[in-house]
Design a protein around this motif. Structure first.
Motif, mmCIF file in Angstrom:
data_model
loop_
_atom_site.group_PDB
_atom_site.id
_atom_site.type_symbol
_atom_site.label_atom_id
_atom_site.label_comp_id
_atom_site.label_asym_id
_atom_site.label_seq_id
_atom_site.Cartn_x
_atom_site.Cartn_y
_atom_site.Cartn_z
ATOM 1 N N SER A 41 -10.988 -35.831 -10.265
ATOM 2 C CA SER A 41 -10.005 -36.687 -10.933
ATOM 3 C C SER A 41 -10.718 -37.618 -11.894
ATOM 4 O O SER A 41 -11.913 -37.918 -11.746
ATOM 5 C CB SER A 41 -9.217 -37.518 -9.908
ATOM 6 O OG SER A 41 -10.070 -38.435 -9.251
ATOM 7 N N LEU A 77 -6.527 -44.467 -8.437
ATOM 8 C CA LEU A 77 -5.717 -43.486 -9.163
ATOM 9 C C LEU A 77 -4.658 -44.171 -10.017
ATOM 10 O O LEU A 77 -4.418 -43.786 -11.165
ATOM 11 C CB LEU A 77 -5.062 -42.529 -8.169
ATOM 12 C CG LEU A 77 -6.031 -41.609 -7.413
ATOM 13 C CD1 LEU A 77 -5.331 -40.986 -6.205
ATOM 14 C CD2 LEU A 77 -6.568 -40.521 -8.332
ATOM 15 N N MET A 121 0.176 -37.702 -4.875
ATOM 16 C CA MET A 121 -0.150 -37.688 -6.299
ATOM 17 C C MET A 121 1.110 -37.686 -7.158
ATOM 18 O O MET A 121 1.151 -38.318 -8.217
ATOM 19 C CB MET A 121 -1.018 -36.472 -6.611
ATOM 20 C CG MET A 121 -2.441 -36.592 -6.087
ATOM 21 S SD MET A 121 -3.314 -38.011 -6.798
ATOM 22 C CE MET A 121 -3.495 -37.473 -8.497
ATOM 23 N N LEU A 127 -9.920 -36.324 -3.583
ATOM 24 C CA LEU A 127 -9.951 -36.716 -4.989
ATOM 25 C C LEU A 127 -11.076 -37.669 -5.343
ATOM 26 O O LEU A 127 -11.262 -38.007 -6.504
ATOM 27 C CB LEU A 127 -8.611 -37.355 -5.377
ATOM 28 C CG LEU A 127 -7.438 -36.380 -5.379
ATOM 29 C CD1 LEU A 127 -6.126 -37.133 -5.322
ATOM 30 C CD2 LEU A 127 -7.489 -35.512 -6.609
ATOM 31 N N SER A 175 -3.319 -31.923 -13.172
ATOM 32 C CA SER A 175 -3.703 -30.770 -12.368
ATOM 33 C C SER A 175 -2.464 -30.069 -11.827
ATOM 34 O O SER A 175 -1.573 -30.713 -11.270
ATOM 35 C CB SER A 175 -4.578 -31.208 -11.192
ATOM 36 O OG SER A 175 -4.786 -30.134 -10.298
#
Length: 498
Positions: free
Chosen positions: A53, A132, A90, A125, A76
């Motif tokens: 990531s 994130l 996610m 990740l 992704s």
């Protein structure tokens, strides 16, 4: 994939854009990270490091490449075809849940503790939910800096930063430029953005066949909420802080997106929902390669590769529309939905309309929320009593939060809860699974169009036999449905006239 070093090196050396978003390449000698297709001369393998990531690369101290803009690569496809907790997390991060509700809110939606979510995301990740979300905020900030003339203070808070200082530090750390320097690098000037109107490019993995994707959305468009105009699919969006109107135009290497927001804090969420609606993070090569292995499907794929599954920007809206569309024509379903919109939808002003408005059509409403529909009078619905009961029961369950169809929903649980409602059978459940939940393996063997296409192709056409035959298409049966539908002479399979 990032752990398969040899495969990653081959992808970087060949500048293979198919792997953009699958992994990120960091170069230890320069301190930057890139997408696999970066046009720069590939570094020596011993100087490459691979991350799953952008957030993981940033946490390791690498800056984003200024040439290939890895933070703007397609997402992704893992997060759209998997149903496990990491993929669900996610999808929720992309939908802005961490910014709105924090990590505890993310964990609560998933039914796990914050520690469990942190551990699972870090294990797969290389970064936790806060990192994130921070990477996503940085990308939003970059978009606003480069595509608007907004003051930096407005951009900071619109992107979700808690302070100007955090905004400045994050931009400098990730892009190695101050916000002002980042804006100054843009050669195309600064369009006015006081109204919150932005022009963006939505990337995708090639190939992309726009015919069924935009054709389906246009053919089923609900008047007042959606329309096809001037070569673009346009619709209204209900968002956490307000609403938006978006126009999406297919281009050879991107989808052009014109977005008018009432609150710029909704930018990231609006982009995420448009991408999901158009299935832009799919891996068409993997899908088509598997379907080509079937000699019946191979000619259909070769004729128009890269078909996507037309999804939705609002899963609850689509669930209602799926019930409205049971056993009626596309035109009748649009008429029923338009009546609901006129009676219960929230009126809006189309910011793209010329002075005096459009001669006809135009966007006038948001599709009514489940809460608004929960107050409707069942006798006002032009349906038999059984269908009225189905609609009112579904709306009540959605309004009460008893059925979760959102980005982080559990697909199996959603199917089970939908199936338990009166009047909702396998066709409706799988249609909602395909287009609202986003399950790439959803399959509708009872659909009359699918059965007709199967018969024409000399495939088994009874539901049980067709389901058995379709086992070879897993886990991409929803895409096989698109190729089968494409054999029919129906408006959903072609772009409308501009």
């Amino acid at each position: 994939m990032h752990e398969d070093v040899e495969r990653c090196v081959r992808a970087v050396r060949s500048k293979d854009a198919r792997f953009d978003g699958w992994f990120y390449t960091a170069v230890v000698t320069t301190g930057i990270y890139c997408r696999p297709s970066c046009p720069a001369v590939p570094p020596k393998p011993r100087n490459m490091r691979f991350f799953p990531s952008a957030a993981a690369a940033q946490q390791a101290g690498f800056r984003a490449c200024k040439r290939c803009r890895p933070d703007a690569s397609p997402g992704s496809p893992e997060w759209n075809h998997r149903a496990d907790v990491v993929a669900r997390a996610m999808r929720l991060v992309a939908d802005g849940v961490v910014d709105r509700e924090g990590v505890p809110g993310l964990a609560a939606r998933l039914g796990y503790s914050t520690r469990q979510i942190e551990r699972q995301l870090r294990a797969e990740l290389g970064a936790g939910p806060l990192a994130l979300a921070r990477a996503q905020r940085a990308q939003t900030a970059r978009l606003l800096i480069e595509t608007s003339a907004l003051p930096m203070s407005d951009i900071a808070f619109a992107a979700g930063f808690a302070s100007i200082r955090a905004f400045n530090e994050t931009v400098r750390e990730i892009f190695a430029l101050t916000p002002t320097q980042l804006r100054d690098r843009v050669a195309r000037g600064h369009p006015a953005a006081g109204s919150g109107t932005l022009s963006l490019r939505l990337p995708f993995r090639a190939p992309l066949c726009p015919d069924n994707l935009f054709g389906h959305l246009a053919a089923t468009a609900v008047p007042g909420v959606e329309e096809w105009r001037d070569g673009a699919y346009r619709r209204t969006l209900r968002l956490p802080h307000g609403h938006a109107v978006v126009a999406l135009r297919p281009r050879p290497d991107h989808v052009a997106c014109s977005l008018a927001l009432t609150d710029l804090r909704d930018l990231t969420i609006a982009i995420s929902r448009c991408r999901r609606m158009l299935d832009l993070d799919a891996d068409p090569v993997a899908v088509d390669d598997l379907l080509r292995a079937d000699p019946v499907m191979a000619p259909l794929v070769d004729k128009a590769p890269g078909r996507r599954v037309p999804r939705t920007a609002d899963p609850e809206e689509f669930a209602v529309r799926a019930v409205l569309g049971q056993q009626v024509s596309t035109a009748a379903a649009r008429t029923h939905a338009a009546r609901l919109v006129a009676a219960h939808g929230e009126q809006i002003t189309d910011p793209f309309a010329p002075a005096g408005g459009f001669p006809s059509g135009g966007l006038t409403h948001l599709f009514p929320s489940p809460e608004a529909l929960a107050e409707l009078d069942p006798t006002a619905l032009a349906f038999p009593q059984a269908r009225r009961t189905t609609i009112t029961t579904l709306v009540a369950a959605l309004a009460a939060g008893e059925i979760d169809l959102g980005a982080g929903s559990d697909w199996d649980e959603a199917r089970a809860r939908l199936s338990a409602l009166p009047g909702i059978g396998p066709w409706t459940v799988e249609t909602i699974a395909m287009r609202a939940l986003g399950d790439p393996d959803a399959f509708t063997p009872t659909d009359l169009g699918i059965r007709g296409a199967a018969r024409d192709l000399d495939l088994p056409h009874t539901p049980a036999a067709l389901t058995g035959r379709a086992a070879a298409w897993r886990p991409w049966r929803a895409y096989a449905v698109q190729y089968l539908w494409a054999t029919l002479a129906h408006a959903i399979n072609r772009l409308p006239a501009a």
